[in-house]
Design a protein around this motif. Structure first.
Motif, PDB file in Angstrom:
ATOM      1  N   LYS A   4      -4.891  -2.294   6.243  1.00  0.00           N
ATOM      2  CA  LYS A   4      -3.523  -2.812   6.280  1.00  0.00           C
ATOM      3  C   LYS A   4      -3.069  -2.951   7.732  1.00  0.00           C
ATOM      4  O   LYS A   4      -3.308  -2.063   8.549  1.00  0.00           O
ATOM      5  CB  LYS A   4      -2.578  -1.887   5.522  1.00  0.00           C
ATOM      6  CG  LYS A   4      -2.771  -1.904   4.023  1.00  0.00           C
ATOM      7  CD  LYS A   4      -1.539  -1.409   3.275  1.00  0.00           C
ATOM      8  CE  LYS A   4      -1.169   0.012   3.622  1.00  0.00           C
ATOM      9  NZ  LYS A   4      -0.017   0.495   2.831  1.00  0.00           N
ATOM     10  N   LEU A   5      -2.405  -4.032   8.026  1.00  0.00           N
ATOM     11  CA  LEU A   5      -1.966  -4.308   9.383  1.00  0.00           C
ATOM     12  C   LEU A   5      -0.493  -3.976   9.561  1.00  0.00           C
ATOM     13  O   LEU A   5       0.306  -4.085   8.627  1.00  0.00           O
ATOM     14  CB  LEU A   5      -2.193  -5.788   9.717  1.00  0.00           C
ATOM     15  CG  LEU A   5      -3.626  -6.304   9.618  1.00  0.00           C
ATOM     16  CD1 LEU A   5      -3.665  -7.797   9.912  1.00  0.00           C
ATOM     17  CD2 LEU A   5      -4.542  -5.547  10.567  1.00  0.00           C
ATOM     18  N   HIS A   6      -0.152  -3.602  10.772  1.00  0.00           N
ATOM     19  CA  HIS A   6       1.257  -3.406  11.121  1.00  0.00           C
ATOM     20  C   HIS A   6       1.870  -4.741  11.552  1.00  0.00           C
ATOM     21  O   HIS A   6       1.179  -5.767  11.654  1.00  0.00           O
ATOM     22  CB  HIS A   6       1.375  -2.364  12.242  1.00  0.00           C
ATOM     23  CG  HIS A   6       1.108  -0.964  11.792  1.00  0.00           C
ATOM     24  ND1 HIS A   6       2.045  -0.212  11.105  1.00  0.00           N
ATOM     25  CD2 HIS A   6      -0.004  -0.171  11.907  1.00  0.00           C
ATOM     26  CE1 HIS A   6       1.537   0.975  10.827  1.00  0.00           C
ATOM     27  NE2 HIS A   6       0.299   1.031  11.298  1.00  0.00           N
ATOM     28  N   LEU A   7       3.154  -4.716  11.802  1.00  0.00           N
ATOM     29  CA  LEU A   7       3.885  -5.920  12.175  1.00  0.00           C
ATOM     30  C   LEU A   7       3.224  -6.622  13.361  1.00  0.00           C
ATOM     31  O   LEU A   7       2.937  -5.987  14.391  1.00  0.00           O
ATOM     32  CB  LEU A   7       5.328  -5.565  12.539  1.00  0.00           C
ATOM     33  CG  LEU A   7       6.182  -4.990  11.392  1.00  0.00           C
ATOM     34  CD1 LEU A   7       7.483  -4.422  11.940  1.00  0.00           C
ATOM     35  CD2 LEU A   7       6.457  -6.058  10.345  1.00  0.00           C
ATOM     36  N   PHE A   8       2.959  -7.896  13.202  1.00  0.00           N
ATOM     37  CA  PHE A   8       2.430  -8.781  14.249  1.00  0.00           C
ATOM     38  C   PHE A   8       1.030  -8.387  14.739  1.00  0.00           C
ATOM     39  O   PHE A   8       0.603  -8.849  15.787  1.00  0.00           O
ATOM     40  CB  PHE A   8       3.412  -8.873  15.427  1.00  0.00           C
ATOM     41  CG  PHE A   8       4.790  -9.310  15.011  1.00  0.00           C
ATOM     42  CD1 PHE A   8       4.994 -10.584  14.514  1.00  0.00           C
ATOM     43  CD2 PHE A   8       5.873  -8.437  15.086  1.00  0.00           C
ATOM     44  CE1 PHE A   8       6.258 -10.982  14.107  1.00  0.00           C
ATOM     45  CE2 PHE A   8       7.139  -8.830  14.685  1.00  0.00           C
ATOM     46  CZ  PHE A   8       7.336 -10.107  14.185  1.00  0.00           C
TER      47      PHE A   8
END
Length: 415
Positions: A4-8
């Motif tokens: 899962k990626l964080h914002l931007f």
């Protein structure tokens, strides 16, 4: 399982193009032939390293998309441009080419529409059964989508709050569909006008296009998704459409992959212009989410009715739309005690934010848009007040050339 990626931390970009005859611009339903020629099978998605090709609802549209999230938008236009040229080369044997802009200016969707008949077509048939997809709002609307990740509920709330208030003014940059049925419509973004009405039969699917003020997964599920699923159940007894993709708001939450997908951008005359606009949006969102101008709690208070009224004005008048609500202007640090235009607001936003996002190529494209007008504005300038079909063909042939060569459209270069 994908991390899962964080914002931007990642970006997903999708671009849709129509396939047309290179001389007449008549719609050609041959996306399946294109894909078969490339891989020897009628597949819905084919991967070519950094970029994938896929089908859409109708057989005359092909979508190019990043193969999973990319870490940076820098120089992404170069990859899309290579694939545009590759596809055009492959289409040559059919006397065909790709056509940009958000809507074909001469297409008759009631005679020119063929649905994708191969893999996964049950979804398309379900849509067709309920809504009849022979209409501009289904068969004639090409867009660019931007997917942005969020890690958890807290990040989702921040991202959704920022996107909601930015959506109303995005068409001031991205509008490219001023002509439909061979006539100037009087709208800067005709694609969005037909898009927002194409599922009027079940209003909860698109809502007001501007999403409701919900900032957690649980609230989104309850107030948007479950209502939608309930309302369509009568028309979809097999449950084919009971999925997140049913949501047709201008930005939709995809919790299955922890992203929000922005869907209201008309596609431009070439990938560098599309990526320039995407970079402008990202720069504005970063500023909003960092509370550069106002606190996030202020953004969350805006009701969709307020935002939708601004959105409709921008759909109609594009960059020249008057924004009268000074409270809305204040969200972006625009403190003048009077109304302004959407274009001037964007000039203000980007003056304060954009330097950190653009590369030289996209900076030049963005400057072109801010100086000479969005593509819809430039198309109208090239067409004149009551263009003939011949003139429309001439202008859109030039736009197809801009796509092939990766150059910006300049109306003054047309004789």
């Amino acid at each position: 399982m994908t991390r899962k990626l964080h914002l931007f931390e990642g970006f997903g970009v999708e671009m849709e193009y129509m396939i047309v005859h290179k001389d007449t611009l008549h719609v050609l339903p041959i996306t399946d032939k294109l894909i078969y020629d490339a891989v020897g099978a009628y597949l819905s998605d084919v991967e070519f390293g950094d970029i994938a090709w896929s089908n859409e609802l109708v057989l005359h549209v092909v979508e190019l998309k990043t193969q999973g999230p990319v870490q940076s938008l820098a120089h992404l236009e170069e990859a899309f441009q290579r694939h545009v040229q590759q596809i055009n080369q492959m289409l040559a044997k059919y006397d065909a080419m790709l056509l940009p802009t958000g809507a074909h200016p001469l297409m008759n969707p009631y005679t020119d529409t063929s649905l994708w008949p191969h893999e996964h077509n049950a979804v398309y048939e379900a849509y067709n059964k309920i809504f009849d997809c022979r209409g501009h709002g289904w068969a004639n609307l090409q867009s660019t989508h931007l997917n942005l990740p969020f890690f958890d509920d807290a990040e989702f709330g921040k991202l959704h709050a920022a996107i909601r208030v930015l959506l109303p003014i995005i068409p001031a940059l991205s509008a490219s569909s001023p002509v439909l049925d061979g006539k100037i419509t009087g709208l800067a973004d005709t694609r969005l006008e037909v898009y927002r009405n194409n599922q009027e039969k079940i209003k909860s699917i698109a809502g007001q296009v501007i999403p409701e003020a919900v900032f957690t997964k649980a609230d989104y599920e309850e107030q948007i998704l479950q209502k939608m699923y309930k309302d369509i159940a009568l028309y979809d007894p097999e449950g084919t459409l009971q999925e997140e993709f049913l949501n047709s708001r201008g930005a939709i939450a995809r919790f299955e992959r922890n992203t929000i997908e922005i869907r209201i951008l008309d596609i431009q005359e070439n990938p560098v212009a599309d990526i320039a606009i995407v970079q402008a949006i990202v720069a504005a969102l970063k500023a909003l989410m960092s509370e550069k101008w106002v606190r996030l709690e202020v953004l969350k208070k805006w009701h969709e009715d307020q935002l939708a009224s601004i959105f409709l004005e921008v759909i109609k008048n594009g960059q020249n739309a008057s924004i009268l609500d000074t409270d809305f202007l204040a969200l972006f640090g625009y403190t003048a005690n009077e109304s302004t235009t959407a274009l001037k607001l964007w000039q203000h936003i980007l003056k304060e934010t954009i330097d950190t996002e653009v590369t030289p190529g996209t900076a030049q494209a963005l400057h072109h848009i801010l100086t000479h007008g969005n593509l819809s504005h430039r198309i109208l300038k090239a067409l004149g007040e009551e263009p003939s079909e011949e003139r429309i063909n001439q202008v859109y042939q030039q736009l197809a050339k801009c796509l092939q060569e990766g150059i910006m459209f300049i109306p003054d270069t047309l004789c």
